[in-house]
Design a protein around this motif. Structure first.
Motif, mmCIF file in Angstrom:
data_model
loop_
_atom_site.group_PDB
_atom_site.id
_atom_site.type_symbol
_atom_site.label_atom_id
_atom_site.label_comp_id
_atom_site.label_asym_id
_atom_site.label_seq_id
_atom_site.Cartn_x
_atom_site.Cartn_y
_atom_site.Cartn_z
ATOM 1 N N ARG A 89 12.646 12.977 -8.799
ATOM 2 C CA ARG A 89 12.959 11.345 -8.222
ATOM 3 C C ARG A 89 14.715 11.536 -8.071
ATOM 4 O O ARG A 89 14.978 10.563 -6.735
ATOM 5 C CB ARG A 89 11.921 10.189 -8.152
ATOM 6 N N ASP A 97 7.690 6.679 -0.887
ATOM 7 C CA ASP A 97 9.098 7.819 -1.294
ATOM 8 C C ASP A 97 8.267 8.357 0.418
ATOM 9 O O ASP A 97 10.030 9.102 0.529
ATOM 10 C CB ASP A 97 8.274 8.791 -2.346
ATOM 11 N N LEU A 98 8.198 9.239 0.447
ATOM 12 C CA LEU A 98 8.207 9.983 1.879
ATOM 13 C C LEU A 98 8.652 9.168 2.914
ATOM 14 O O LEU A 98 9.754 9.829 3.880
ATOM 15 C CB LEU A 98 6.523 10.423 2.760
ATOM 16 N N LEU A 99 8.261 7.903 3.077
ATOM 17 C CA LEU A 99 9.729 7.398 4.481
ATOM 18 C C LEU A 99 10.551 7.045 4.044
ATOM 19 O O LEU A 99 11.440 7.261 4.693
ATOM 20 C CB LEU A 99 8.808 5.684 4.536
ATOM 21 N N GLU A 108 2.469 1.329 -3.471
ATOM 22 C CA GLU A 108 1.508 2.072 -4.516
ATOM 23 C C GLU A 108 0.834 3.708 -4.154
ATOM 24 O O GLU A 108 0.423 3.788 -5.120
ATOM 25 C CB GLU A 108 0.263 1.566 -4.219
ATOM 26 N N ASP A 109 0.510 3.964 -3.410
ATOM 27 C CA ASP A 109 -0.532 5.400 -2.981
ATOM 28 C C ASP A 109 1.297 6.221 -2.491
ATOM 29 O O ASP A 109 0.596 7.562 -1.903
ATOM 30 C CB ASP A 109 -0.746 5.638 -1.422
ATOM 31 N N GLY A 110 2.623 6.070 -2.358
ATOM 32 C CA GLY A 110 3.678 7.011 -2.376
ATOM 33 C C GLY A 110 4.211 6.746 -1.312
ATOM 34 O O GLY A 110 5.038 7.984 -0.762
ATOM 35 N N ALA A 111 3.489 6.396 -0.485
ATOM 36 C CA ALA A 111 4.031 6.512 1.399
ATOM 37 C C ALA A 111 5.431 6.194 1.313
ATOM 38 O O ALA A 111 6.493 7.128 2.214
ATOM 39 C CB ALA A 111 3.094 6.325 2.188
ATOM 40 N N LEU A 153 15.637 8.683 -5.055
ATOM 41 C CA LEU A 153 15.156 7.137 -5.237
ATOM 42 C C LEU A 153 15.055 6.867 -6.527
ATOM 43 O O LEU A 153 15.040 5.903 -6.862
ATOM 44 C CB LEU A 153 12.965 7.968 -5.321
ATOM 45 N N TRP A 195 6.806 12.676 11.022
ATOM 46 C CA TRP A 195 7.682 12.077 9.873
ATOM 47 C C TRP A 195 8.623 13.094 9.417
ATOM 48 O O TRP A 195 10.063 12.966 8.945
ATOM 49 C CB TRP A 195 7.439 11.309 9.428
ATOM 50 N N LEU A 210 9.858 15.921 -1.290
ATOM 51 C CA LEU A 210 9.444 15.756 -2.638
ATOM 52 C C LEU A 210 7.948 15.572 -2.089
ATOM 53 O O LEU A 210 7.151 14.748 -1.734
ATOM 54 C CB LEU A 210 10.054 13.906 -2.408
ATOM 55 N N LYS A 240 -3.464 7.704 3.631
ATOM 56 C CA LYS A 240 -4.295 6.392 3.669
ATOM 57 C C LYS A 240 -5.512 6.397 3.281
ATOM 58 O O LYS A 240 -5.883 7.677 3.670
ATOM 59 C CB LYS A 240 -4.157 6.096 3.988
ATOM 60 N N LEU A 273 11.541 0.592 -5.279
ATOM 61 C CA LEU A 273 11.684 2.590 -5.902
ATOM 62 C C LEU A 273 12.239 3.132 -6.935
ATOM 63 O O LEU A 273 11.754 3.798 -7.767
ATOM 64 C CB LEU A 273 11.789 3.375 -5.055
ATOM 65 N N GLN A 313 1.480 11.471 -6.459
ATOM 66 C CA GLN A 313 0.346 10.353 -4.902
ATOM 67 C C GLN A 313 1.316 11.131 -3.939
ATOM 68 O O GLN A 313 2.715 11.311 -3.889
ATOM 69 C CB GLN A 313 1.631 9.120 -5.477
ATOM 70 N N ASP A 314 0.373 10.999 -3.067
ATOM 71 C CA ASP A 314 0.392 12.053 -1.787
ATOM 72 C C ASP A 314 0.968 11.315 -0.435
ATOM 73 O O ASP A 314 0.770 11.680 0.451
ATOM 74 C CB ASP A 314 -0.232 12.627 -1.455
ATOM 75 N N GLY A 315 0.549 9.757 -1.026
ATOM 76 C CA GLY A 315 0.977 8.883 0.592
ATOM 77 C C GLY A 315 0.179 9.041 1.374
ATOM 78 O O GLY A 315 0.049 8.555 2.696
ATOM 79 N N ARG A 330 0.894 -1.262 -0.201
ATOM 80 C CA ARG A 330 0.130 -0.263 -0.179
ATOM 81 C C ARG A 330 1.114 0.933 -0.113
ATOM 82 O O ARG A 330 0.514 2.029 -0.961
ATOM 83 C CB ARG A 330 -1.083 0.356 0.962
ATOM 84 N N ASP A 331 1.929 0.942 0.839
ATOM 85 C CA ASP A 331 2.613 2.107 0.695
ATOM 86 C C ASP A 331 3.439 3.044 -0.616
ATOM 87 O O ASP A 331 3.417 3.615 -0.884
ATOM 88 C CB ASP A 331 3.479 1.967 2.310
#
Lengths: 221, 199
Positions: B49, A81-83, A76-79, B54, B102, B79, B87, A220, B83-85, A73-74
């Motif tokens: 990216r 990247d943030l992590l 697919e939704d871009g999370a 990345l 975070w 960044l 949920k 990624l 896609q905004d991450g 899920r992370d």
């Protein structure tokens, strides 16, 4: 530190809710354990003999259920990247995700395991040992399973691929854990099985996060 | 803010078999914005990216003034992808709090205030419109001050009023010594140099 706590809170909430949390894992587990007497027949002695093994095999299978959600899920939704864009190394993120997976699936299953074993005819005096081995085994399943889930990132039908990757790696904890329970049921020394299980769990906790982080970076890029 | 510049030299990026671009040079200094343009598939997202670490470049170098690459990526850049991450089944409040924490954010209230997020906080993310979701995602830029903003189509889902408001946010960021590299199809509402990636 507050960052890690925030992550643990998020990961646990995500693993716990949204379908596939503890109820699904425990429900599946109960289903598999109930199926056994139906297939084997109501011979109590035979059932009691295989109770520890059955409890552990069912535990391994139930641990597979929600693995796909750990990273997919992370991803697919871009999370994901943030992590990666944080002072916290991705290895620590992977370890936290595995612990959250254990809190949402492994710990509830560890509570269900002694009940299932007793229902199959195992002696209640080993309930404590059953809980401890299931809890340790579940932790190993979370770290090893997370590694499989990370390796399957981006693949179509990742859940199936994850199961095929991790089931062979689930064999040692099943052997050690069920072995310890079997030994205890037969009145033999069970500490060596438990120690081997603990050793495997430690190794999985040490190596798993490194492999998960590498697999995530690879997915990624 | 210790990151003061972005230097890209002779960068080449490859995705699979396809070479997206090569020999790309870009210098971005504090207080500057660059609007990255180019046709779909010309490599705008991949460039952002790659700067975020990345994607490994095929050739060339990406350097940050005032910070090593690992530090820069860990603490000095945001960044914001399409896609905004976020949920869908979590409350906007929880997702915002996590994304800000975070990124090391201490100015959550300022972000909520600036982007008028208060009425959205108790809704599940899936109940939000695309523009509201984007505002929620933008909040971490304000909540966790980091100098370099890598924005991928940041304003696409926003309406005219919010585009203007976000323009003000970007202008303030530049005035405070920030750097912005934004992939866009429409012009940015702030003074910006253009960098066009040839398809």
């Amino acid at each position: 530190m507050s960052r890690l706590l925030a992550l643990l809170r998020r990961e646990t909430a995500l693993a716990w809710g949204g379908g596939g949390g503890p109820l699904v894992a425990v429900g599946f587990y109960a289903g598999v354990v109930t199926m056994l007497p139906l297939a084997i027949g109501p011979d109590l002695e035979r059932l009691a003999g295989i109770a520890p093994a059955a409890a552990f095999v069912a535990l391994a299978l139930a641990s597979l259920l929600s693995l796909e959600r750990m990273f997919e899920r992370d991803y697919e939704d871009g999370a994901l990247d943030l992590l990666t864009l944080s002072p916290t190394p991705l290895e620590a993120v992977a370890a936290i995700k595995s612990i959250a997976q254990w809190i949402a699936a492994g710990a509830p299953l560890a509570i269900a395991a002694p009940i299932a074993a007793i229902a199959l005819g195992a002696s209640p005096q080993h309930a404590g040992l059953t809980f401890v081995t299931a809890a340790l085994g579940g932790l190993a399943f979370a770290f090893v399973g997370g590694t499989g889930a990370a390796l399957a990132l981006g693949a179509r039908r990742g859940a199936l691929l994850t199961a095929v990757i991790v089931l062979p790696l689930f064999a040692p904890p099943v052997i050690f854990g069920a072995g310890a329970l079997q030994a205890a049921a037969n009145g033999l020394a069970w500490t060596s099985g438990l120690l081997l299980l603990a050793g495997y769990t430690l190794a999985a906790a040490a190596l798993g996060p490194v492999a998960m982080a590498a697999a995530c970076r690879n997915a990624l890029s | 803010m210790s990151l003061s510049a972005l230097h890209i030299e002779a960068l080449a990026l490859r995705r699979g078999e396809r070479l997206l671009f090569e020999r790309l040079d870009l210098d971005l200094a504090a207080g500057e914005a660059v609007a990255l343009t180019g046709a779909n598939g010309s490599g705008k997202t991949s460039l952002l990216r790659a700067i975020a670490g990345l994607i490994r470049p095929e050739a060339g170098a990406i350097r940050f003034g005032g910070a090593g690459p690992d530090d820069a990526r860990a603490e000095h850049l945001h960044l914001l992808g399409h896609q905004d991450g976020l949920k869908p089944h979590r409350l906007a409040r929880d997702e915002l709090a996590f994304q800000a924490a975070w990124a090391g954010g201490a100015r959550l209230d300022a972000a909520i205030d600036r982007l008028a997020l208060a009425p959205l906080l108790d809704l599940e993310v899936r109940r939000l419109s695309a523009g509201q979701r984007r505002r929620l995602a933008l909040a971490r830029l304000i909540a966790a001050p980091r100098p370099l903003w890598l924005l991928d189509e940041p304003m696409a889902p926003l309406d005219a009023a919010w585009r203007a408001r976000f323009g003000e946010v970007m202008a303030e960021h530049l005035a405070g010594g920030g750097l912005i590299l934004a992939a866009v199809h429409d012009p940015l509402p702030i003074p910006a140099r253009d960098l066009e990636l040839a398809a």
